[in-house]
Structures are given as structure tokens and as C-alpha cells.
Design a protein around this motif. Structure first.
Motif, PDB file in Angstrom:
ATOM      1  N   THR A   1       0.769  -1.061   0.154  1.00 54.66           N
ATOM      2  CA  THR A   1       0.190  -0.028   0.018  1.00 54.66           C
ATOM      3  C   THR A   1       0.880   1.480  -0.062  1.00 54.66           C
ATOM      4  N   GLU A   2       2.325   0.828   0.240  1.00 56.50           N
ATOM      5  CA  GLU A   2       3.048   2.128   0.268  1.00 56.50           C
ATOM      6  C   GLU A   2       3.821   2.536  -1.174  1.00 56.50           C
ATOM      7  N   ALA A   3       3.375   2.084  -2.124  1.00 56.22           N
ATOM      8  CA  ALA A   3       4.053   2.593  -3.359  1.00 56.22           C
ATOM      9  C   ALA A   3       4.371   3.931  -3.361  1.00 56.22           C
ATOM     10  N   PRO A   4       5.404   4.461  -3.847  1.00 54.94           N
ATOM     11  CA  PRO A   4       5.818   6.012  -3.850  1.00 54.94           C
ATOM     12  C   PRO A   4       5.107   6.660  -4.776  1.00 54.94           C
ATOM     13  N   THR A   5       4.621   6.120  -6.137  1.00 50.83           N
ATOM     14  CA  THR A   5       3.690   6.837  -6.884  1.00 50.83           C
ATOM     15  C   THR A   5       2.314   6.038  -6.824  1.00 50.83           C
ATOM     16  N   PRO A   6       1.430   6.458  -6.215  1.00 44.51           N
ATOM     17  CA  PRO A   6       0.234   5.941  -6.290  1.00 44.51           C
ATOM     18  C   PRO A   6      -0.569   5.876  -7.980  1.00 44.51           C
ATOM     19  N   SER A   7      -1.051   4.565  -7.936  1.00 42.25           N
ATOM     20  CA  SER A   7      -1.911   4.694  -9.169  1.00 42.25           C
ATOM     21  C   SER A   7      -3.522   5.096  -8.912  1.00 42.25           C
ATOM     22  N   THR A   8      -4.251   5.131  -9.841  1.00 35.78           N
ATOM     23  CA  THR A   8      -5.554   5.436  -9.421  1.00 35.78           C
ATOM     24  C   THR A   8      -6.164   4.326  -8.686  1.00 35.78           C
TER      25      THR A   8
ATOM     26  N   GLN B   1      -5.060   2.518  -6.460  1.00 41.37           N
ATOM     27  CA  GLN B   1      -4.691   2.047  -5.543  1.00 41.37           C
ATOM     28  C   GLN B   1      -5.689   2.257  -4.110  1.00 41.37           C
ATOM     29  N   GLY B   2      -6.507   3.102  -4.427  1.00 44.36           N
ATOM     30  CA  GLY B   2      -7.590   3.237  -3.384  1.00 44.36           C
ATOM     31  C   GLY B   2      -8.409   2.014  -3.155  1.00 44.36           C
TER      32      GLY B   2
END
Lengths: 377, 255
Positions: free
Chosen positions: A10-17, A19-20
Motif C-alpha cells: 500500500t505504500e508505493a511511492p507513486t500511487p496509481s488511480t 490504489q484506493g
């Protein structure tokens, strides 16, 4: 999730849409687990154990219908007060004045009914109305002083505790009024429905049910939790906090007024000196039932369970022949244990140190916010 | 973007606290769909300006213009009605309420008909709406049922931002949104800010962190001693220039 170790996915540096979506879990805790963790449920288990012990020790005298009826009837008036107190304590307030307001309202009702004369329902209903309105007025005074004048609830209600009791004594010259319409004593005080169920308990049950719906089902209840949880945040989103607090104390006062007239019906006297411990007994029950003195947490169900522990202990000790004074010792211990459990729970929820300051100042925002996590992953 | 009219503009705002002049004729403007960074040293008046524009503080003089109309924004409710929301430094969530309850606090969806008038809420529709709002932002929310007080700083930040963005269709103020966050959560928040702006909402980003300002903003406005002393297009400026303007080593009005 625990404090410092964020789970990697859940902590990827660049979240994708997306992720939520992965982060959202609907029923992360099953219902039964949430119930088990409720303090009200744990205290219910304690109550069941206490009942089981007494039932084993005195199977004939304790575990019978008329004794159960006795316990329930004795707890009924306190339960009505407990509903109001639960609301008050959830806002992180306190109402010490309920016992005195009860007495004062009962005196007003008794005086009015004597002035009206008669033993009929007309007189009785006017007396009930007067008592409820008198309680409401005291509650609104409490609420106004707390919300608008910003005086701490502990002080305001300590003040009105003295004032209401003093005025009741002035009105009666310190002598209890023992004239109560016959119909009130017969039908309400000693009345039963279905042969066995006390009318007082039915009234209490209705108040409890309405209280539960109001607290857990309506926006009024939601705001009650919000004000107790973080007054400032409620204010900022446009909740009218002052008005809400006035309503809460008004509700507590109104129920104290109702309790006052019911007590009059039950005992046939204004019992001016009889309510000195009532406030503390009710507060103890509310707290034992899992309502946090720090606000934001609590249930009416817990309060009802919390009321039965002292009631059952008192009754049981008498029946099994232990000095009933032990009840106070036992209830005191249960109270401390309940608050300790609440402290531990809050501390682990906030991951900070448990705070020892009771009755935090109204102006402070969330005590939990500050200490938790400046974590740099 | 430069030729778009400002959605929110402040002209000559002045506010004194006793002998202290917090705002001394401050100007400010933000356009739809852009991220404006508001920077300045401690005590430059950033927070005061934001409070004045979000309805949390009265000004002594000056004008606030919202969509070409002079407005008096005298309470947070007024600001909300205009579509202006603020994420405060302390987040201002109710820790015992869950994310859905927090998102709708003060703006609950009521059940239709009599039940609604009696104060019953439509929890199901609020939950659905909150979920889609979190999804839209890519906000990582652990659970919709748990009290937000039990969640990490990053999650609470996400909830606070999602709440503001959900209700703001015009302007969002973010007061130091990355101050208490770690590296990854910060990246998350900056990403969120860009995404919000791309939906056409104006974002005002207050920060002490020059790298964050450079990364996320379109324009930078510098406050010093209660005045706007400089405005830069972010792509035309450098951190050194910004720091110089903040501390008073230089001062110009550009862009």
C-alpha cells in the motif's frame, strides 16, 4: 496496521488511480469480533457471572421471578437518569446535578398537585408535566452556562447541584412532602402490567429504547459523538456545538425531572435527603458500561448493563447474608477496573501514553492527535 | 492558463491583532485548475490569510472577490456554500468517528420523507458516496468502519484531503499538508494535489518545503510581513530566488 511498519503493497511511492480500491476493505473486522471487543459486552459477561454465582449460592431466594422483578424495579429510575448521563458523558461532559434536580422537580410537582387538590389523573398528569418541565429548565441552565459561558461542566453542575437541593429545602422548610395523588402511587408507583411487570420499568424501557434510537440512529446522536470526539472539528464543519450541548444537558435535566416525579410516585415522598449519591451511582454505571469520560465513545446498552451490576450485587449480598456494605467496595473496584480497561484501550488506539487528566478542558482539540505518528515510514 | 480569470482574489486585506499587523494590505489570487503555493517565513501572514479567505477570521479592511463578485466570507459555512474548503494543519477530524462519518460530518445525507425529518440518516448512500470519493483520489483508507483515530497519519491526511476535495468544487486550501508525513505519504499527497487541480479545482498549497513547492505548484506567491511581495511562475524560478524573496533579500512582482 501497526505503528511503524507500513505494509509494502500500500505504500508505493507513486500511487496509481487504482490504489484506493485495494486499500479499501469493507468489513475488515467481522461483526462478532467488534461485539466481543465492546466494553459493554465484556461487562455483560461480568454481570452474567455475578448472577450465576448468586444463583448458585442462593438458588431459591435469589433466582426467582419476584426477586428479579425487585432488582429491575429498583434499577428503573436510575436507568432513566443513565440515558441522559450517557449522552452527557459522550460529549466529554458530566452532570452532577441530576439527584438534586430530581428532588427539586419532585417538590415542585408535589406542591402543584397539593395546590390543585384531587387524587385523579388530571392532577397527576399536571404534576408529571410540571416535574419534567422543571427538570428541563435546570438542564437548560446547565447547558447554557457550559456552552455559552464556557464554565467547565463539573463546576456548573456542582453549582446547580447545591442550588437545586437548597431551593428544594427552602420550598419545603426541609420537611418532606408526603401527599401524593393516590392514582399516581397505585397506578405508576406500584402499578404492574401483565400482572408482574412494574409500570416504572416499562417507562424506563421506553426511555431506554428512545435513547438508543436517538443516540445510535439519528444525526443528533452522531453530533453527540462528534462533539465529544473533537469539538473543534465539529465546529469547523458547521455543527452548532453550543446549541447541541445545551440540548444534551436539557435532555439530562428533563429525564431527571421525569425521574423525580416517578420517585415521588414510587415512594410517596419527596425524599429530599434521599438522592445525595444518585449522581455518582449513575455516573459509575455509565462508566462501567464502557462510556468514556474523555468523550466520543459510549452506548446506552452499556449503561443499562452497568446499572445492573451494583443493583445485583446489592440484592445478592443481602440474600446470601454478606454485609451489604460490601456492595460499595465491589462496585468501586469494578468502576476502577472499567476505567482502567478504557484507558488501556484508548492508549493502544492512539498509540500514545494514557492521559491521566480527567475532564479535559473544553477548548482543547483531540488529545489523541498530537502524540501519534510523525513517522517517516 | 495565465489568461484565465481568478476564481478567488484578495485585495488589500489588512488585519491587526492589537499592535501586531498580521496582514498589511495583502493581495492574493488563484485561478481554476491551478496549484498556487503560498510561501513565507514564520509570521509572514500565511495562516492569517488562509483563515481570512476560509471564513475563520474577520479582516479589518480589504476585499475578497469570488468569481467577480465581492463577498464577505464570515464563517466556514459561508465558505463551504461557495465551494471553498480548507484542510487544516491539525486535520480537524473527529478521531472516534469513521471515515464516512467524518466526510459527511455537518453535511449528512438524510433519509427521504418523514424519517429524514425525524433525524434519521441515509448511511448507505453516504458510505457509497464516500467510497467513490476515496477511490477517485486514490486515497488509501484502511477501513470505512474503523475510527480514524486508529489510523496512521498518512491515512488521516488522505481522509482530510478527500473530505475537503469532495465538498470543494472551487477552491481547496491545504495548510502544511505534508508537515507531519513521511516520504511516501508526502509523495501521495503531492500526487493528490495534482489530481485535484486536474479536475478544475483551484488548490492553494501552503508549505515550508521548497522542494515540494517546486514539484507541485504552477505559481508561487510570496508573503512577507503581511504583504504579497512577489509572484512567480514556478517553471521560471528557482529555490534560491524564492528563499531570497521570503527573507527579503530581493522583492519583485512578476508573472
Amino acid at each position: 496496521m501497526s505503528t511503524t511498519t507500513p505494509s509494502p503493497q500500500t505504500e508505493a511511492p507513486t500511487p496509481s488511480t487504482q490504489q484506493g480500491v485495494t486499500g479499501l476493505t469493507d468489513s475488515s473486522t467481522p461483526l462478532y469480533q467488534r461485539v466481543i471487543r465492546m466494553q459493554a459486552f465484556q461487562i455483560l459477561l461480568v454481570l452474567i457471572v455475578i448472577i450465576a454465582v448468586f444463583a448458585t449460592l442462593a438458588p431459591h431466594n435469589f433466582a426467582n421471578l419476584s426477586n428479579a422483578r425487585q432488582i429491575v424495579q429498583n434499577a428503573s429510575i436510575l436507568a432513566i437518569l443513565g440515558v441522559g448521563m450517557t449522552f452527557v458523558i459522550i460529549t466529554s461532559g458530566i452532570d452532577l446535578s441530576i439527584g438534586s434536580v430530581m428532588v427539586f422537580s419532585g417538590v415542585i410537582a408535589a406542591k402543584l398537585m397539593i395546590a390543585l387538590g384531587g387524587d385523579g389523573w388530571g392532577t397527576a398528569f399536571l404534576g408529571i408535566g410540571a416535574s419534567v418541565l422543571t427538570g428541563l429548565a435546570w438542564g437548560m441552565l446547565n447547558g447554557f452556562l457550559i456552552a455559552k459561558a464556557k464554565i467547565p461542566p463539573l463546576i456548573v453542575t456542582l453549582g446547580t447541584l447545591g442550588m437545586a437541593l437548597g431551593l428544594a429545602q427552602i420550598l419545603t422548610h426541609g420537611v418532606d412532602i408526603r401527599t401524593v395523588p393516590q392514582v399516581m402511587q397505585d397506578e405508576i408507583g406500584y402499578g404492574n402490567v401483565f400482572g408482574q411487570v412494574p409500570v416504572l420499568s416499562i417507562i424506563a424501557l421506553v426511555v431506554i429504547a428512545l435513547g438508543m434510537v436517538l443516540l445510535h440512529g439519528t444525526r443528533f446522536g452522531r453530533y453527540t459523538y462528534a462533539v465529544g470526539s473533537n469539538e473543534e472539528s465539529a465546529r469547523r464543519v458547521g455543527v452548532r456545538v453550543d446549541a447541541h450541548l445545551i440540548k444534551i444537558y436539557a435532555l439530562s435535566g428533563l429525564l431527571a425531572g421525569l425521574a423525580g416525579v416517578l420517585s415521588l410516585a414510587q415512594f410517596g415522598t419527596t425524599a429530599i435527603a434521599g438522592q445525595t449519591q444518585t449522581n455518582l451511582n449513575v455516573i459509575a454505571a455509565v462508566v462501567i458500561g464502557g462510556t468514556s469520560l474523555f468523550g466520543g465513545v459510549g452506548t446506552i446498552f452499556g449503561t443499562v448493563v452497568g446499572l445492573f451490576i451494583p443493583a445485583v450485587l446489592q440484592n445478592g449480598f443481602v440474600i446470601v447474608g454478606i454485609q451489604p456494605f460490601w456492595q460499595q467496595v465491589a462496585v468501586g473496584a469494578v468502576l476502577i477496573a472499567a476505567v482502567y480497561v478504557d484507558q488501556v484501550r484508548r492508549a493502544s488506539a492512539a498509540r500514545g501514553r494514557p492521559t491521566r487528566s480527567l475532564f479535559r478542558s473544553r477548548s482543547r482539540t483531540t488529545p489523541e492527535e498530537g502524540s501519534s505518528e510523525g513517522d517517516a515510514a | 492558463m495565465t489568461d484565465t480569470k481568478p476564481v478567488l482574489e484578495a485585495r488589500g486585506l489588512t488585519r491587526r491583532f492589537g499592535s501586531v499587523t498580521a496582514l498589511d494590505g495583502a493581495d492574493f489570487d488563484v485561478r481554476p485548475g491551478e496549484v498556487v503555493a503560498l510561501i513565507g517565513d514564520n509570521g509572514a501572514g500565511k495562516s492569517t490569510l488562509v483563515k481570512a479567505l476560509s471564513g475563520n477570521l474577520e479582516v479589518d479592511s480589504g476585499q475578497v472577490i469570488f468569481k467577480d463578485v465581492v463577498r464577505v466570507i464570515d464563517s466556514p459555512t459561508t465558505a463551504s456554500a461557495l465551494g471553498i474548503e480548507t484542510v487544516y494543519q491539525d486535520l480537524a477530524l473527529a478521531p472516534h468517528l469513521d471515515p464516512v462519518q467524518n466526510m459527511f460530518l455537518g453535511r449528512e445525507t438524510m433519509r427521504p420523507g418523514l424519517a429524514g425529518h425525524l433525524g434519521f440518516m441515509d448511511n448507505r448512500s453516504m458510505r457509497k458516496e464516500a467510497r467513490s470519493a476515496f477511490d477517485k483520489l486514490g486515497a488509501t483508507v484502511r477501513s470505512l468502519d474503523a475510527p480514524v483515530g486508529s489510523m496512521s497519519g498518512g491515512q488521516r491526511q488522505a481522509i482530510a484531503i478527500a473530505r475537503a476535495v469532495h465538498w470543494a468544487n472551487e477552491v481547496v486550501f491545504l495548510d502544511e499538508p505534508t508537515a507531519a508525513l513521511g516520504v511516501r505519504q508526502t509523495a501521495n499527497v503531492l500526487e493528490t494535489i495534482r489530481r485535484v487541480a486536474s479536475h478544475g479545482v483551484a488548490v492553494v498549497f501552503i508549505s515550508h518545503s521548497m522542494p515540494h513547492v517546486m514539484e507541485v505548484s504552477d505559481r508561487v506567491q510570496v508573503l512577507r510581513m503581511g504583504k504579497r511581495v512577489a509572484t512567480y511562475r514556478t517553471e521560471d524560478t528557482t529555490m534560491e530566488e524564492l528563499v531570497a524573496a521570503m527573507t527579503g533579500a530581493t522583492g519583485q512582482v512578476a508573472a
